[in-house]
Design a protein around this motif. Sequence first.
Motif, PDB file in Angstrom:
ATOM      1  N   UNK A   8      61.028  34.098  40.798  1.00 36.25           N
ATOM      2  CA  UNK A   8      59.987  35.367  41.362  1.00 36.25           C
ATOM      3  C   UNK A   8      60.227  36.148  39.936  1.00 36.25           C
ATOM      4  N   UNK A   9      58.808  36.493  39.616  1.00 31.22           N
ATOM      5  CA  UNK A   9      59.063  37.759  38.160  1.00 31.22           C
ATOM      6  C   UNK A   9      58.142  38.911  38.889  1.00 31.22           C
ATOM      7  N   UNK A  10      58.997  39.766  38.440  1.00 28.62           N
ATOM      8  CA  UNK A  10      58.698  41.151  38.950  1.00 28.62           C
ATOM      9  C   UNK A  10      57.087  41.682  37.829  1.00 28.62           C
ATOM     10  N   UNK A  11      56.298  42.151  38.396  1.00 29.32           N
ATOM     11  CA  UNK A  11      55.415  43.106  37.601  1.00 29.32           C
ATOM     12  C   UNK A  11      55.710  44.476  38.481  1.00 29.32           C
ATOM     13  N   UNK A  12      55.364  45.283  36.968  1.00 34.58           N
ATOM     14  CA  UNK A  12      55.666  46.421  37.710  1.00 34.58           C
ATOM     15  C   UNK A  12      53.320  47.003  37.096  1.00 34.58           C
ATOM     16  N   UNK A  19      55.557  47.225  42.655  1.00 35.85           N
ATOM     17  CA  UNK A  19      56.313  46.449  41.898  1.00 35.85           C
ATOM     18  C   UNK A  19      56.228  44.838  42.979  1.00 35.85           C
ATOM     19  N   UNK A  20      55.554  44.430  42.336  1.00 38.27           N
ATOM     20  CA  UNK A  20      55.794  42.617  42.818  1.00 38.27           C
ATOM     21  C   UNK A  20      55.808  41.990  41.993  1.00 38.27           C
ATOM     22  N   UNK A  21      56.219  41.070  43.463  1.00 37.89           N
ATOM     23  CA  UNK A  21      57.497  39.977  43.350  1.00 37.89           C
ATOM     24  C   UNK A  21      56.394  38.535  43.208  1.00 37.89           C
TER      25      UNK A  21
END
Length: 122
Positions: A8-12, A19-21
């Motif tokens: 899972x990459x977290x993207x702000x 804050x996206x998973x």
Amino acid sequence: MRERAVAIELVDERKAGRLLAVEDRRVVGFIAYFVLATEPHALVAVHTVVEPGHEGRGIGGELVKGFYAMAAAEGDGQGVPVVPLCPYAAAWAGRHPELAPEAPAGVVAAAREQLERDADLW
């Protein structure tokens, strides 16, 4: 046979307050948040969502953990408080006090006031 584990990459997405998973280039969950308008510019979590079909895999916990880590890196690395107005984030913080320092009461009150003034923040 075990399923292949996908990271899972977290993207702000700061401008959108998310804050996206992300998994396999698809959003599988997010935290809706805003930045407190007054000092110390705390990050305020208002809602945690895990998309249907992805529940029970720890994605919500990874989002909240990442949110606290993101706040710790804010302010030139000095960190800013997190105000977990989201019930899920608050429960996670209660279970992980070593990773989730409690925000000062005045910061929590300011976050609640800002959200009441502008419900469109999430």
